[in-house]
Design a protein around this motif. Structure first.
Motif, PDB file in Angstrom:
ATOM      1  N   SER A   1      11.994   5.583 -12.191  1.00 51.26           N
ATOM      2  CA  SER A   1      12.008   5.307 -10.596  1.00 51.26           C
ATOM      3  C   SER A   1      11.542   4.079 -10.333  1.00 51.26           C
ATOM      4  O   SER A   1      12.232   3.114  -9.279  1.00 51.26           O
ATOM      5  N   TYR A   2      10.365   3.636 -10.805  1.00 57.48           N
ATOM      6  CA  TYR A   2       9.877   2.326 -10.492  1.00 57.48           C
ATOM      7  C   TYR A   2      10.899   1.162 -10.625  1.00 57.48           C
ATOM      8  O   TYR A   2      10.875   0.306  -9.544  1.00 57.48           O
ATOM      9  N   VAL A   3      11.241   0.976 -11.794  1.00 56.40           N
ATOM     10  CA  VAL A   3      12.284  -0.033 -12.128  1.00 56.40           C
ATOM     11  C   VAL A   3      13.562   0.294 -11.153  1.00 56.40           C
ATOM     12  O   VAL A   3      13.737  -1.129 -10.718  1.00 56.40           O
ATOM     13  N   ILE A   4      13.968   1.018 -10.641  1.00 57.11           N
ATOM     14  CA  ILE A   4      15.176   1.198 -10.108  1.00 57.11           C
ATOM     15  C   ILE A   4      14.814   0.636  -8.401  1.00 57.11           C
ATOM     16  O   ILE A   4      15.562  -0.027  -7.842  1.00 57.11           O
TER      17      ILE A   4
ATOM     18  N   LEU B   1      15.241  -7.600   3.798  1.00 54.57           N
ATOM     19  CA  LEU B   1      14.059  -7.527   3.513  1.00 54.57           C
ATOM     20  C   LEU B   1      13.211  -8.777   3.479  1.00 54.57           C
ATOM     21  O   LEU B   1      13.757  -9.976   2.848  1.00 54.57           O
ATOM     22  N   ASP B   2      12.044  -9.093   4.067  1.00 52.48           N
ATOM     23  CA  ASP B   2      11.239 -10.192   3.919  1.00 52.48           C
ATOM     24  C   ASP B   2      10.735 -10.469   2.406  1.00 52.48           C
ATOM     25  O   ASP B   2      10.502 -11.511   1.952  1.00 52.48           O
ATOM     26  N   SER B   3      10.202  -9.258   1.764  1.00 50.99           N
ATOM     27  CA  SER B   3       9.496  -9.181   0.535  1.00 50.99           C
ATOM     28  C   SER B   3       9.609  -7.880   0.139  1.00 50.99           C
ATOM     29  O   SER B   3      10.150  -7.077   0.586  1.00 50.99           O
ATOM     30  N   ASN B   4       9.297  -7.812  -1.234  1.00 47.66           N
ATOM     31  CA  ASN B   4       9.514  -6.592  -2.050  1.00 47.66           C
ATOM     32  C   ASN B   4       8.334  -5.917  -2.453  1.00 47.66           C
ATOM     33  O   ASN B   4       7.311  -6.547  -3.051  1.00 47.66           O
ATOM     34  N   PRO B   5       8.020  -4.587  -1.707  1.00 47.30           N
ATOM     35  CA  PRO B   5       6.699  -3.949  -1.740  1.00 47.30           C
ATOM     36  C   PRO B   5       6.314  -3.666  -3.184  1.00 47.30           C
ATOM     37  O   PRO B   5       5.209  -3.678  -3.233  1.00 47.30           O
ATOM     38  N   PHE B   6       7.227  -3.526  -4.019  1.00 48.16           N
ATOM     39  CA  PHE B   6       6.985  -2.951  -5.275  1.00 48.16           C
ATOM     40  C   PHE B   6       6.401  -4.196  -6.169  1.00 48.16           C
ATOM     41  O   PHE B   6       6.042  -3.770  -7.399  1.00 48.16           O
ATOM     42  N   ASP B   7       6.515  -5.308  -5.762  1.00 50.87           N
ATOM     43  CA  ASP B   7       6.167  -6.474  -6.542  1.00 50.87           C
ATOM     44  C   ASP B   7       4.563  -6.328  -6.781  1.00 50.87           C
ATOM     45  O   ASP B   7       4.008  -7.228  -7.515  1.00 50.87           O
ATOM     46  N   GLY B   8       3.888  -5.838  -5.904  1.00 51.34           N
ATOM     47  CA  GLY B   8       2.423  -5.753  -5.675  1.00 51.34           C
ATOM     48  C   GLY B   8       1.869  -4.497  -6.295  1.00 51.34           C
ATOM     49  O   GLY B   8       0.830  -4.230  -6.297  1.00 51.34           O
ATOM     50  N   VAL B   9       2.877  -3.880  -7.296  1.00 52.55           N
ATOM     51  CA  VAL B   9       2.397  -2.502  -7.502  1.00 52.55           C
ATOM     52  C   VAL B   9       2.749  -2.502  -9.203  1.00 52.55           C
ATOM     53  O   VAL B   9       3.953  -2.965  -9.717  1.00 52.55           O
ATOM     54  N   ALA B  10       1.897  -2.053  -9.940  1.00 52.81           N
ATOM     55  CA  ALA B  10       2.096  -2.048 -11.512  1.00 52.81           C
ATOM     56  C   ALA B  10       3.005  -0.872 -11.849  1.00 52.81           C
ATOM     57  O   ALA B  10       3.099  -0.087 -11.116  1.00 52.81           O
ATOM     58  N   LYS B  11       3.672  -1.319 -12.994  1.00 53.82           N
ATOM     59  CA  LYS B  11       4.580  -0.332 -13.625  1.00 53.82           C
ATOM     60  C   LYS B  11       3.756   0.916 -13.840  1.00 53.82           C
ATOM     61  O   LYS B  11       2.617   0.853 -14.568  1.00 53.82           O
ATOM     62  N   PRO B  12       4.154   2.200 -13.547  1.00 52.09           N
ATOM     63  CA  PRO B  12       3.457   3.314 -13.843  1.00 52.09           C
ATOM     64  C   PRO B  12       2.947   3.472 -15.650  1.00 52.09           C
ATOM     65  O   PRO B  12       3.967   3.137 -16.431  1.00 52.09           O
ATOM     66  N   ASN B  13       1.781   3.657 -15.826  1.00 44.15           N
ATOM     67  CA  ASN B  13       1.362   3.671 -17.241  1.00 44.15           C
ATOM     68  C   ASN B  13       0.227   4.783 -17.240  1.00 44.15           C
ATOM     69  O   ASN B  13      -0.927   4.498 -17.766  1.00 44.15           O
ATOM     70  N   ILE B  14       0.755   6.071 -17.223  1.00 47.97           N
ATOM     71  CA  ILE B  14      -0.377   7.204 -17.087  1.00 47.97           C
ATOM     72  C   ILE B  14      -0.280   7.868 -18.370  1.00 47.97           C
ATOM     73  O   ILE B  14       0.804   8.184 -18.901  1.00 47.97           O
ATOM     74  N   GLU B  15      -1.351   8.197 -18.931  1.00 41.84           N
ATOM     75  CA  GLU B  15      -1.334   8.919 -20.050  1.00 41.84           C
ATOM     76  C   GLU B  15      -1.102  10.425 -20.065  1.00 41.84           C
ATOM     77  O   GLU B  15      -1.716  11.022 -19.048  1.00 41.84           O
ATOM     78  N   VAL B  16       0.114  10.996 -20.531  1.00 43.71           N
ATOM     79  CA  VAL B  16       0.562  12.226 -20.233  1.00 43.71           C
ATOM     80  C   VAL B  16       0.334  12.965 -21.593  1.00 43.71           C
ATOM     81  O   VAL B  16       0.404  12.617 -22.588  1.00 43.71           O
TER      82      VAL B  16
ATOM     83  N   GLU C   1       0.774  -1.180   0.160  1.00 45.75           N
ATOM     84  CA  GLU C   1       0.018  -0.081   0.150  1.00 45.75           C
ATOM     85  C   GLU C   1       0.915   1.271   0.031  1.00 45.75           C
ATOM     86  O   GLU C   1       0.606   2.176  -0.586  1.00 45.75           O
ATOM     87  N   ASP C   2       1.953   1.398   0.738  1.00 48.32           N
ATOM     88  CA  ASP C   2       2.783   2.485   0.779  1.00 48.32           C
ATOM     89  C   ASP C   2       3.544   2.737  -0.595  1.00 48.32           C
ATOM     90  O   ASP C   2       3.564   3.763  -1.187  1.00 48.32           O
TER      91      ASP C   2
ATOM     92  N   SER D   1       2.206   1.767  -3.342  1.00 50.89           N
ATOM     93  CA  SER D   1       1.362   2.292  -4.475  1.00 50.89           C
ATOM     94  C   SER D   1       0.906   3.859  -4.099  1.00 50.89           C
ATOM     95  O   SER D   1       0.809   4.507  -5.054  1.00 50.89           O
ATOM     96  N   ALA D   2       0.896   4.027  -2.763  1.00 50.96           N
ATOM     97  CA  ALA D   2       0.794   5.543  -2.308  1.00 50.96           C
ATOM     98  C   ALA D   2       2.011   6.444  -2.932  1.00 50.96           C
ATOM     99  O   ALA D   2       1.759   7.637  -3.405  1.00 50.96           O
ATOM    100  N   HIS D   3       3.113   5.882  -2.994  1.00 54.17           N
ATOM    101  CA  HIS D   3       4.408   6.624  -3.491  1.00 54.17           C
ATOM    102  C   HIS D   3       4.165   6.934  -4.796  1.00 54.17           C
ATOM    103  O   HIS D   3       4.484   7.930  -5.214  1.00 54.17           O
ATOM    104  N   GLN D   4       3.766   5.835  -5.762  1.00 53.64           N
ATOM    105  CA  GLN D   4       3.364   6.228  -7.023  1.00 53.64           C
ATOM    106  C   GLN D   4       2.423   7.421  -7.277  1.00 53.64           C
ATOM    107  O   GLN D   4       2.685   8.003  -8.002  1.00 53.64           O
ATOM    108  N   GLU D   5       1.357   7.397  -6.581  1.00 53.81           N
ATOM    109  CA  GLU D   5       0.479   8.268  -6.305  1.00 53.81           C
ATOM    110  C   GLU D   5       0.878   9.704  -6.362  1.00 53.81           C
ATOM    111  O   GLU D   5       0.695  10.631  -6.927  1.00 53.81           O
ATOM    112  N   TRP D   6       1.594   9.618  -5.334  1.00 56.45           N
ATOM    113  CA  TRP D   6       2.256  10.871  -4.666  1.00 56.45           C
ATOM    114  C   TRP D   6       3.407  11.625  -5.915  1.00 56.45           C
ATOM    115  O   TRP D   6       3.417  12.523  -6.121  1.00 56.45           O
TER     116      TRP D   6
END
Length: 637
Positions: free
Chosen positions: A380-383, A397-412, A323-324, A326-331
């Motif tokens: 940024s997401y990839v790194i 770490l026990d797990s990778n939090p970014f595994d549960g978040v999709a790569k940004p695909n925002i129409e700009v 969730e964090d 995902s919130a980071h991507q939104e921010w």
């Protein structure tokens, strides 16, 4: 403001006085204004100073000085060595006639017989009048010291102290007064003038020297700032550690959020020695960043995430959840795009944003320079995903939090799906650029620019590959067909993979001219006499250091802006709009686009260093111009 209204300080008066007394104008300028002043500027300084002194004398009612200063005196300096000093008649008598045996007339006759040049040295009436005039003008200069000369103040406008072209360049860049100029220098460091067009190293050095010479009336320039990145010791000049938006090396992580007790920490034994998140990040940087460019890119993203986690989210980096992430991507998408009053996060967005190219030790440094493009968000997401993946594999770490978040695909808005093609210059545009480049004045800066353009266009090298190119990676082989040699350059590309690219003869000729401007041997004939570590593209000034990635990028951006200006003058408005957007990477796309017209696909893939052939095929796709020409031909038949 006219030149006569410019303010005068003691160094101006000393310069004018030295010139009156016969010092060579260039030497006088070097002594009192620092080396590098153009002779035309020195002559212009004499002219406006005379006008300013005349106006000052008139204001004070000193009309005799007004009339005196209006008389222009030719400079009496001589380039040849001064004649040997002659003994005076009195000294001659002490040596030859201590008993006063000869009369003064007889002694003079003997003196002139032995020193006939003394007769020639006698001043003519005109020279005597000029000498008296100089003495009287120096008297006026001495009067001006107490009635006209003033010390610069921080609030003074730059146009009161510098010539109009210099002042206008500073004002255009938001530096209207001396205080703003000094703050800019302290904030941006050694290369503070990079973004100021037509302000070079020599002029910038003179400005800094002038400010330093008035340390009693102006704020001090931070000497640490002027050292530059190479002059800074690793630990001596970083900012004091603090829990605030700071560079990674100065960020003080609170004990409760340092990650020692992170909620996502692996419960067993870690494979790295890091005990907290800060140490874990540094272990990752050491392990995976194989060159300086990659390290900077990786450090930037890890630094940003750590600051966001601790300061905005109130969590240790090793406590972040899906969730964090995902919130980071939104921010991250909202940062720099949200109108004032609609920002809903804890820390105001302006605190995250700062001016471009601000040095890390500057108080003005911020982790972001503006809203990130879609491509930058994806990078940024990839790194960050790679960072957490590595820490997971190392059992930190026990797990990778970014595994549960999709790569940004925002129409700009404004983004183009075929960026490879839209970022390539047409042959007509390239011909215009080439012709404009060839008309630039011959100097080291121009020779470097010509070589950069030739090398980048011919080879399609990436920005990092261009600045990494060294003389030791250049070699020649006999050609299989025909006479002569073929020149090749080894380069380290993406994924730390080596490849070899051809360096055509026109590029080698440009290299030879550029090396000559740098005082280096001709690489075509004396490559073995050049140090293997010599960069092919160096910074100006003769220090031999490789040009940095940021400086190479800015150099070409400024050049393309100048080309676009010329295009507008010739009413090529659409072309100007496109060229104004061009950057270093456009030359790589241009090479791919132009070579695809005749070069086999597998050769183009090898030249550009593409891992996948599918990446190369984008250059072979028919563009809109090809489609238009085909339809035009068909319908015309």
């Amino acid at each position: 403001m006219s030149p006569a209204d410019r303010k005068i300080d003691l160094s101006h008066l000393a310069f004018y006085r030295a010139w009156l007394q016969g010092m060579d104008l260039r030497h006088a300028a070097d002594r009192y204004f620092g080396e590098g002043m153009d002779l035309r500027e020195a002559k212009s300084t004499i002219k406006w100073m005379r006008e300013a002194l005349i106006r000052a004398a008139r204001r004070h009612g000193r009309m005799s000085y007004v009339r005196l200063l209006r008389i222009q005196i030719p400079n009496q300096a001589r380039d040849e060595a001064p004649p040997p000093a002659l003994p005076t008649l009195e000294d001659f008598r002490v040596e030859r006639d201590p008993d006063y045996f000869y009369s003064e007339a007889d002694l003079l006759e003997i003196y002139l017989a032995e020193y006939p040049e003394a007769q020639e040295a006698a001043k003519s009436p005109r020279e005597q009048r000029i000498e008296r005039l100089i003495v009287r003008q120096i008297e006026a200069i001495n009067w001006a010291e107490s009635h006209v000369a003033t010390a610069p103040l921080p609030t003074d406008n730059v146009i009161e102290w510098f010539d109009r072209p210099m002042a206008e360049r500073l004002i255009t860049n938001g530096l209207p007064n001396l205080q703003a100029l000094i703050e800019h220098i302290n904030a941006h460091g050694q290369r503070w003038y990079n973004d100021i067009r037509q302000l070079g190293t020599i002029q910038a050095g003179r400005l800094v020297a002038w400010i330093k010479s008035h340390g009693e009336s102006l704020p001090a320039i931070d000497e640490t700032a002027l050292l530059g990145a190479r002059g800074l010791a690793s630990q001596d000049n970083v900012r004091p550690a603090r829990t605030d938006i700071m560079p990674l090396e100065s960020f003080l992580v609170p004990a409760l959020l340092d990650g020692v007790q992170g909620e996502n920490r692996y419960l067993g034994r870690s494979r790295i020695e890091a005990v907290n998140d800060y140490q874990a990040i540094n272990a990752w940087l050491v392990a995976v960043s194989r060159n300086a460019h990659t390290r900077r890119s990786y450090r930037r993203e890890a630094e940003r995430l750590l600051l966001w986690a601790v300061l905005e989210r109130g969590k240790a980096l090793s406590s972040l959840s899906v969730e964090d992430a995902s919130a980071h991507q939104e921010w991250l998408y909202a940062l720099g795009r949200t109108p004032e009053g609609y920002w809903r996060w804890k820390i105001p967005q302006e605190k995250w944003l700062g001016p471009r190219n601000t040095a890390r030790w500057s108080p003005d440094w911020r982790p972001y320079e503006g809203a990130l493009s879609l491509r930058s968000q994806q990078q940024s997401y990839v790194i960050l995903k790679s960072l957490c993946e590595w820490l997971t594999k190392m059992r930190y770490l026990d797990s990778n939090p970014f595994d549960g978040v999709a790569k940004p695909n925002i129409e700009v808005a404004g983004a183009s799906p075929d960026i490879e093609l839209t970022h390539a210059l047409s042959r007509g545009q390239w011909d215009f650029i080439t012709e404009f480049k060839d008309r630039q004045p011959d100097e080291e800066r121009t020779q470097r620019l010509r070589f950069i353009l030739a090398l980048a266009y011919a080879t399609g090298l990436r920005l990092s590959e261009l600045v990494d190119a060294k003389a030791g990676r250049l070699y020649a082989k006999e050609r299989k067909s025909g006479m002569g040699l073929r020149w090749m350059l080894k380069t380290l590309g993406k994924g730390q993979k080596w490849r070899v690219v051809p360096v055509p003869s026109p590029v080698m000729q440009e290299m030879a001219k550029y090396f000559a401007a740098r005082g280096l041997p001709n690489p075509l004939t004396h490559l073995n006499e050049i140090d293997a570590e010599t960069p092919l593209i160096a910074s100006l000034g003769g220090d031999g250091h490789a040009l940095s990635s940021s400086m190479l990028y800015k150099t070409l951006k400024r050049f393309f802006a100048d080309v676009a200006t010329e295009m507008r003058k010739q009413e090529h408005f659409e072309d100007a709009h496109k060229v104004a957007q061009a950057s270093t990477h456009w030359l790589r796309h241009t090479r791919g686009s132009h070579s695809a017209e005749a070069m086999p696909l597998h050769m183009l893939q090898r030249l550009l260093g593409h891992a996948s052939l599918s990446t190369t095929t984008i250059y072979t796709n028919a563009d809109e111009d090809d489609l238009y020409e085909a339809m035009e031909k068909e319908l015309a038949g």
